[in-house]
Enzyme design. Structure first.
Site, PDB file in Angstrom:
ATOM      1  N   ASN A   1       9.166   1.735  -5.908  1.00 23.12           N
ATOM      2  CA  ASN A   1       8.161   1.513  -4.883  1.00 23.12           C
ATOM      3  C   ASN A   1       8.668   0.522  -3.829  1.00 23.12           C
ATOM      4  OD1 ASN A   1       5.714   2.150  -3.833  1.00 23.12           O
ATOM      5  ND2 ASN A   1       4.588   1.586  -5.668  1.00 23.12           N
TER       6      ASN A   1
ATOM      7  N   LYS B   1      11.746   5.081   0.811  1.00 27.17           N
ATOM      8  CA  LYS B   1      11.735   4.576  -0.573  1.00 27.17           C
ATOM      9  C   LYS B   1      13.137   4.442  -1.152  1.00 27.17           C
ATOM     10  CE  LYS B   1       7.209   5.078  -1.814  1.00 27.17           C
ATOM     11  NZ  LYS B   1       6.439   4.316  -2.740  1.00 27.17           N
TER      12      LYS B   1
ATOM     13  N   LEU C   1       8.822 -16.908   0.276  1.00 23.86           N
ATOM     14  CA  LEU C   1       9.574 -16.273   1.361  1.00 23.86           C
ATOM     15  C   LEU C   1       8.650 -15.426   2.232  1.00 23.86           C
ATOM     16  CD1 LEU C   1      12.356 -15.846   2.649  1.00 23.86           C
ATOM     17  CD2 LEU C   1      12.579 -13.776   1.288  1.00 23.86           C
ATOM     18  N   LYS C   2       7.743 -14.710   1.579  1.00 21.15           N
ATOM     19  CA  LYS C   2       6.781 -13.901   2.321  1.00 21.15           C
ATOM     20  C   LYS C   2       6.038 -14.794   3.306  1.00 21.15           C
ATOM     21  CE  LYS C   2       2.196 -12.019   1.719  1.00 21.15           C
ATOM     22  NZ  LYS C   2       2.320 -10.646   2.196  1.00 21.15           N
TER      23      LYS C   2
ATOM     24  N   GLY D   1     -11.423   8.845   3.304  1.00 22.92           N
ATOM     25  CA  GLY D   1     -12.146   8.069   2.291  1.00 22.92           C
ATOM     26  C   GLY D   1     -12.526   6.676   2.736  1.00 22.92           C
TER      27      GLY D   1
ATOM     28  N   HIS E   1      -1.691   5.074  11.116  1.00 21.81           N
ATOM     29  CA  HIS E   1      -0.769   3.973  10.824  1.00 21.81           C
ATOM     30  C   HIS E   1      -0.516   3.081  12.035  1.00 21.81           C
ATOM     31  CE1 HIS E   1      -0.082   7.108   7.833  1.00 21.81           C
ATOM     32  NE2 HIS E   1       0.048   6.106   7.006  1.00 21.81           N
TER      33      HIS E   1
HETATM   34  N1  GLN Z   1      -8.962   7.684  -0.251  1.00 20.86           N
HETATM   35  C1  GLN Z   1      -7.958   6.727   0.081  1.00 20.86           C
HETATM   36  C2  GLN Z   1      -8.327   6.029   1.388  1.00 20.86           C
HETATM   37  O1  GLN Z   1      -8.903   6.629   2.221  1.00 20.86           O
HETATM   38  C3  GLN Z   1      -6.602   7.375   0.204  1.00 20.86           C
HETATM   39  C4  GLN Z   1      -5.517   6.373   0.469  1.00 20.86           C
HETATM   40  C5  GLN Z   1      -4.098   6.930   0.423  1.00 20.86           C
HETATM   41  O2  GLN Z   1      -3.859   8.097   0.565  1.00 20.86           O
HETATM   42  N2  GLN Z   1      -3.115   6.106   0.225  1.00 20.86           N
HETATM   43  O3  GLN Z   1      -8.012   4.886   1.601  1.00 20.86           O
END
Ligand code: GLN
Ligand code: ZN
Length: 772
Positions: A123, A118, A17-18, A446, A708
């Site tokens: 999840n 959520k 499906l995906k 990160g 995002h």
């Molecule tokens: N250190 C992770 C990154 O930079 C943190 C990701 C997250 O907060 N979901 O991707």
């Protein structure tokens, strides 16, 4: 006694499906082809359940994107901004549906998607229904009827599943002020009655109403709405047998309410809260049937049949066989399809596999339990029972699970420091003597862009097409490049970029003892997105350093500070399938001990700043308020076990995303990280409200760049956000950083945004200095 199922996974056993949805969205297939895929999945699921011996088989548990969105569309709860999508005659219902789920950018229109959040403490993410002041409902979609009739065509008189009217309202959000969503029930109920009548006219005998809120903290208003609604449904549709389901929590103080509702059957989750059975049996009225959710719909462990039979026996003694239904604890949406698809001994050894059950295995367990509880179980059932007992027995003693060294460490857990040596104020001075950071120091979270190229290298490496040496070489070049780019941009605290990681939990799980991995263990996260959580089956330990190599390498390339980058114990726990033979908190502590060793090794290797990410700490919060305090206590403690053994001079960071921290800000402060970086920019710093009342004691970096979306924020915009933050947080506590990791972004937008971010920090530094 009857068997039933609350819902089956719907993404297809190989994520058909995906794939079909994504092809449809990108215009590669036509709608008819997508519908064919969906019909195949639905029919296969129905037949599987029938063959397994499920008597009441759910329909309408299928969904192209999300079952809450299905309900909203069925009830005609379509936000006004999508009316333009309907006006375009080439669009049909499914196009409108996907527009609501994913937004609509076509024909000069730019309509945002509905919000997603959520699904309780899972999840899985659902689409939040939107309610307006003059909200009207009407029957809009025939999906539920079509699926019922479709099942009938293959000879199955199925049980339609719907979100109950009260839970539907409670799941939604008022988008305007001046009304309470529960007051919409008077307009909503006639549509529900309409649906029920039509289903009955097609021959439906049973109906499942999911009312998970009945197991949560309820307002008096909601309680009253429950009584009124179900009384009316009974009165209007007396013949339909209603199965009311609760899950994820115990009914608890709502029990008098739940037992008084005029329905046919009440379903309870005996996996999450087995203790509730006695109380329910003592109080259940004689005309109510009880559905016992004994097979775990949230986790992948094989059922302990002996234990389940014990519950069922107890119920039989009290209320008799005829009033009992046997079921999974909740919809099987949250577990993978089929354990038989797992064939790779290296990642999932057969000794571990024998302890597991996925959806297909779980429905068989339900049927088996019924057989075993009957007067004369067949010989083959008794054999299966013996095999089950053997598997459960080995699980109790297997050296794969039980590691005496870890047990010893756990017994002396109290000797591990859970507080830093000095208070934050003193640490800050000591750290600053070494780190010599400017005011408004800049950093990132990160990860840097995980390009197609990098993912290709990893895929090739995993297939053995490139050697480990070559793979490492390629990653080294990428890391070096990333360090250089950060230097050029002028960031103060650098990161290595996380190119060696596929996923922030998987990377750690793969290197720790006690974790196993599946090949096809996908579960839906939202829409077409699926995740493959690791399985924590045994005591966790760290055979060797996990990240020291990459951190040390990155640090060797620059005279600036490079931050070590770890995933925290609560997040690793939260995003895995967790063992069910010990408390979550004990598993969290085992992981914390492993991360602690890593922290100390990083420190020894000369890493001065170490970040321990805990993005999942908020979502682990229990559903009932009364349980929140004890969760927060052990979650914070696990973080402190992982982070407190370092010297005062070593700076500990943490990172959290997904907002909504206002209610737990005190606990976040108790984690005592020297610096926290946090998601903020999308809510325009709404989060900062919490800081107006509560003076967060340590350093904090409210994200100023929303990673995002591909959009590049301007310097001015970030300056504004920082100035807003500086109104409630003292300037010398503020860091400047993006919202989250940059993994999903492209390099060009990333560089532009980070350049603007560094300029914004500089501007604030200058303004601050000018003031002094
Ligand atoms: N250190 C992770 C990154 O930079 C943190 C990701 C997250 O907060 N979901 O991707
Ligand atoms: Zn994040």
């Amino acid at each position: 006694m009857q068997t039933h199922n609350l819902g089956y996974p719907r993404i297809g056993k190989k994520r058909e499906l995906k794939k079909a949805c994504e092809q449809y969205w990108s215009g590669k297939i036509i709608q008819e082809e997508l519908l064919n895929v969906s019909r195949e999945i639905i029919n296969e699921n129905l037949k599987l359940q029938q063959e397994a011996g499920i008597e009441l088989i759910p329909v309408n548990d299928f969904s192209f994107y999300d079952h809450v969105l299905d309900m909203a569309l069925t009830l005609g709860a379509i936000p006004p901004r999508y009316h333009q999508v309907i006006l375009n005659k080439s669009n049909n219902e499914l196009d409108l549906y996907f527009a609501m789920a994913r937004g609509y950018q076509k024909e000069g229109l730019d309509i945002t998607a509905m919000e997603m959040t959520k699904w309780f403490d899972t999840n899985y993410h659902y689409i939040v229904p939107e309610f307006y002041k003059d909200q009207k409902f009407k029957l809009f979609s025939n999906k539920i009827f079509n699926e019922f009739i479709g099942a009938k065509q293959i000879g199955i008189s199925a049980k339609p599943v719907l979100i109950g009217p009260i839970s539907f309202l409670l799941l939604g959000k008022e988008k305007e002020e001046g009304f309470n969503k529960l007051d919409l029930i008077d307009d909503l109920l006639p549509v529900y009655l309409d649906i029920l009548k039509t289903l009955a006219s097609h021959g439906a005998e049973y109906i499942q109403f999911d009312e998970p809120f009945l197991a949560l903290d309820l307002s008096d208003k909601a309680k009253a709405a429950y009584s009124k609604t179900y009384a009316l449904i009974r009165k209007e549709i007396p013949k339909l047998k209603i199965i009311l389901t609760t899950y994820f929590e115990e009914i608890g103080d709502n029990l008098p309410q739940a037992l008084s509702l005029p329905v046919d059957t009440l379903h309870v989750d005996l996996v999450r809260k087995p203790e509730q059975l006695d109380h329910i049996l003592e109080n259940i009225p004689s005309n109510l049937k009880l559905s016992l959710g004994v097979v775990d719909g949230r986790n992948i462990w094989k059922n302990d049949l002996e234990e389940s039979l014990h519950f069922i026996q107890k119920a039989i003694e009290k209320i008799g066989t005829d009033r009992i239904l046997i079921a999974p604890s909740c919809s099987l949406l949250h577990v993978p399809y089929d354990l038989d698809l797992e064939t790779k001994e290296e990642s999932l050894p057969s000794e571990i596999k024998q302890w597991l059950a996925f959806a297909k295995q779980k429905i068989k367990e339900v049927a088996l339990i019924k057989e075993l509880a009957s007067e004369k179980p067949s010989a083959s059932c008794l054999e299966d029972f013996e095999a089950n007992k053997r598997a459960i027995a080995t699980k109790k003693t297997s050296p794969l699970i039980h590691d005496t060294q870890v047990q010893q460490q756990m017994n002396s857990l109290t000797q591990i420091p859970v507080s830093r040596n000095a208070a934050f104020a003193e640490r800050k001075i000591l750290q600053q003597e070494i780190l010599k950071l400017p005011l408004f120091p800049t950093t990132t979270i990160g990860s840097f862009p995980q390009t197609k190229e990098i993912r290709n290298w990893r895929a090739q490496f995993k297939k053995g097409l490139i050697s480990p040496e070559r793979y490492t070489q390629l990653l080294k070049e990428e890391t070096k490049n990333t360090i250089q780019r950060q230097e050029e941009i002028g960031i103060d605290v650098l990161v290595h970029g996380e190119f060696e990681r596929n996923d922030m939990v998987e990377y750690f799980g793969e290197q720790l003892k006690g974790f196993a991995f599946t090949e096809n263990g996908w579960v839906q996260s939202y829409g077409s997105r699926c995740v493959k959580p690791p399985v924590i089956y045994g005591d966790v330990s760290r055979p060797k350093p996990l990240t020291v190599f990459w951190s040390q390498y990155a640090q060797s390339l620059t005279s600036r500070w490079v931050k070590g980058m770890l995933t925290g114990p609560v997040t690793i726990l939260q995003w895995s399938f967790v063992r069910n033979d010990q408390e979550r908190k004990d598993t969290a502590n085992q992981i914390a001990l492993a991360i602690r060793e890593e922290v100390l090794d990083l420190e020894k290797a000369g890493i001065r700043i170490i970040q321990i990410d805990e993005p999942a700490i908020r979502e682990g919060l229990p559903l009932r308020k009364k349980d929140a305090a004890s969760y927060l206590e052990w979650a914070v403690l696990a973080f402190r076990i992982a982070s407190s053994s370092v010297r005062n001079e070593t700076q500990i960071h943490t990172h959290m995303c997904y907002s909504e921290f206002n209610d737990i800000i005190h606990h976040i402060a108790e984690m005592d990280a020297d610096v926290i970086t946090i998601e903020c920019s999308r809510s325009q710093m709404e989060l900062l409200d919490a800081f107006a009342d509560f003076h967060y004691p340590n350093d904090i970096g409210p994200g100023v760049y929303d990673i995002h979306a591909p959009r590049i924020p301007s310097k001015e915009e970030m300056v504004r956000l920082l100035e807003k933050a500086a109104q409630v947080i003292p300037a010398n506590q503020l860091w400047v950083n993006p919202d989250c990791g940059l993994k999903t972004r492209g390099w060009s937008e990333t560089e532009q945004a980070l350049n603007a971010m560094v300029s914004a920090a500089k501007e604030l530094q200058q303004k601050e200095l000018a003031q002094k």
